[in-house]
Enzyme design. Structure first.
Site, short mmCIF file in Angstrom:
data_model
loop_
_atom_site.label_atom_id
_atom_site.label_comp_id
_atom_site.label_asym_id
_atom_site.label_seq_id
_atom_site.Cartn_x
_atom_site.Cartn_y
_atom_site.Cartn_z
N GLY A 1 0.84 -1.19 0.00
CA GLY A 1 0.00 0.00 0.00
C GLY A 1 0.87 1.23 0.00
O GLY A 1 2.07 1.18 -0.27
N GLY A 2 0.24 2.39 0.26
CA GLY A 2 0.99 3.64 0.27
C GLY A 2 2.03 3.62 1.38
O GLY A 2 1.69 3.66 2.55
N VAL B 1 0.90 -4.40 3.33
CA VAL B 1 -0.42 -4.70 3.88
C VAL B 1 -0.57 -6.21 4.03
O VAL B 1 -0.29 -6.96 3.08
CB VAL B 1 -1.55 -4.12 3.01
CG1 VAL B 1 -2.91 -4.41 3.63
CG2 VAL B 1 -1.37 -2.63 2.80
N LYS C 1 -1.64 -2.56 7.91
CA LYS C 1 -0.63 -1.87 7.10
C LYS C 1 0.54 -1.51 8.02
O LYS C 1 0.34 -0.87 9.06
CB LYS C 1 -1.19 -0.60 6.47
CG LYS C 1 -0.13 0.22 5.71
CD LYS C 1 -0.67 1.52 5.17
CE LYS C 1 -1.49 1.29 3.95
NZ LYS C 1 -1.84 2.57 3.27
N ASP D 1 -5.36 9.67 -5.08
CA ASP D 1 -4.64 8.54 -5.67
C ASP D 1 -5.62 7.42 -6.01
O ASP D 1 -5.38 6.25 -5.70
CB ASP D 1 -3.55 8.04 -4.72
CG ASP D 1 -2.62 7.01 -5.36
OD1 ASP D 1 -2.54 6.99 -6.61
OD2 ASP D 1 -1.99 6.22 -4.63
#
Length: 462
Positions: A32-33, A37, A52, A140
């Site tokens: 993930g960002g 995750v 996360k 995003d």
């Protein structure tokens, strides 16, 4: 949290490892960002969750995006957005615990053509409208951050670069987001707006229907040049089964300049509704409005105008949706739906009439719009005006003149309503009981669910 974030081993964590004495890690779901995750099991509640974990190799400026995501999710408690459950520190690594979402990247599994995609697009726009109403811009949006379940319902993930209450999505002059879905203004280094999210939605719809993204490039620099300078490609070969109105809306979502896109996700949703084909959508039943529905239907059969009066949230739009679905399914008369707008005659252009949409002077277009609305009403058709207060004043003037001609149904504030009219009053607990039959576990309430919903929503659970 009593620990201080410190440097930690950056190796991948192993399945079975336990965080905070509670969360047992399973397989890795992906990246993930600014972190990995994992699927995990909450031992305390015996539930599956997603965890996360921040990669501490990232510089501190990147770590702030994860902290921002936590801050936004704490306040962004709306349907269709992944829920923040917990947060903490594990071996010097900051982690977030979120609800586990069982779904696949947009558009989901088994979607072929517009008929299957329509319900997913509408669900995405509804969720996005709720997010934007809370002052949050995702920044995003991409298929991996939009998960779709088997029923077509959408859940948004990964708010690591989202902006809220003036927070910038840029750090150190670097533009954040996934390049192929970024809006032109984001490439130019501008902070994203709700229209930037709508551009990303346009790219995803285009990709789902055409099979490729609007712009193709083999490097980031070439992609940026194409997005900023090259015209949008033609919709070729034309996608079968896609209404012209939908194609027009996709191209508006992909407009190079934000001001030429729909003004909001709600605006895009209303435009989409105006031209949509009949399809089945998963909805909660419309409760407590049977008498109002019957009165509106009677007025339509008698070719008379009628107003549906009530404050926002009272179920006005839901009733108009039901009326539209009924008469589109019958197919025995034209149905036109007016959308929100701010520019001259924008609310009427969304009808999709080639006559109204063709280029011409304002007076010519206005005359054509009047003619089109008048013809529909005189032919026994139905004109649905949702949220009259959001219709541009030029279109409103056309509608006011045409209203006496036939069945125009307007959703309006009580002070704007004319006669004949129906009033949507507060729902009573007994009218909500049908929501809970067979769904008690969904609401987490063993008894008295209708009374609890009535209390929590201030009597307006619509």
């Amino acid at each position: 949290m009593s620990e201080t974030i410190a440097e930690a081993d950056a190796s991948v964590l192993s399945p079975g490892e336990e965080l905070a004495g509670r969360y047992v890690l399973g397989h890795r779901l992906g990246t993930g960002g600014f972190g990995a995750v994992y699927a995990a099991r909450d031992r305390l509640l015996d539930e599956q969750v997603a965890v996360k974990i921040l990669d501490t190799r990232e510089p501190i400026i990147e770590q702030r995006h994860v902290w921002r995501e936590a801050a936004i999710l704490r306040v962004l408690d709306v349907p269709g957005v992944v829920q923040l459950r917990d947060e903490g520190i594990h071996q010097g690594r900051y982690f977030l615990v979120m609800s586990y979402v069982d779904g696949r990247p947009f558009p989901g599994a088994g979607v072929y053509g517009w008929e299957g995609l329509a319900v997913r697009v509408r669900s995405l726009l509804k969720v996005l409208a709720l997010v934007h109403s809370q002052g949050v811009v995702h920044g995003d949006l991409k298929p991996g951050n939009v998960l779709v379940d088997d029923a077509g319902r959408v859940t948004l993930l990964d708010f690591g670069v989202a902006s809220s209450q003036g927070l910038s999505v840029q750090a150190g002059g670097v533009v954040r987001g996934t390049p192929v879905y970024l809006a032109p203004e984001q490439w130019r280094g501008e902070a994203p707006s709700p229209q930037s999210d709508l551009y990303s939605v346009g790219v995803m719809i285009y990709e789902a229907l055409v099979g490729q993204r609007p712009y193709q490039a083999d490097s980031v620099s070439k992609l940026m040049k194409a997005v900023l300078l090259e015209p949008l490609p033609d919709w070729e070969p034309r996608v079968r089964g896609v209404p012209d109105e939908v194609e027009s809306l996709v191209y508006r979502l992909l407009a190079r300049f934000a001001e030429r896109r729909p003004a909001s996700a709600q605006h895009a949703l209303s435009m989409f509704a105006a031209g949509r084909q009949r399809y089945q959508e998963v909805e909660w039943p419309m409760l407590g409005r049977e008498a109002a529905f019957a009165k509106v239907e009677q007025a339509i059969e008698q070719r008379q105008p009628i107003d549906v009066a009530g404050p926002p949230g009272s179920g006005r739009s839901r009733l108009l949706d039901a009326i539209e679905d009924i008469y589109r399914a019958r197919g025995d008369r034209p149905v036109l739906r007016v959308v929100s707008g701010s520019r001259p005659l924008e609310s009427l252009w969304a009808f999709g009439s080639s006559d109204v949409q063709r280029e011409g002077g304002f007076e010519e277009v206005s005359a054509l719009a009047k003619k089109r609305v008048g013809e529909v009403l005189q032919e026994g058709g139905v004109v649905l005006v949702d949220d009259l207060e959001q219709v541009d004043r030029w279109s409103r003037k056309v509608l006011d003149a045409a209203r006496p001609l036939g069945a125009m149904v307007r959703a309006v504030e009580p002070q704007q309503a004319s006669v004949p009219r129906v009033e949507l009053g507060d729902l009573k607990p007994v009218q909500l009981q049908g929501l809970f039959v067979g769904h008690e576990e969904v609401f987490g309430l063993r008894s008295g669910g209708a009374h609890e919903l009535w209390r929590r929503t201030l009597r307006k659970p619509t």
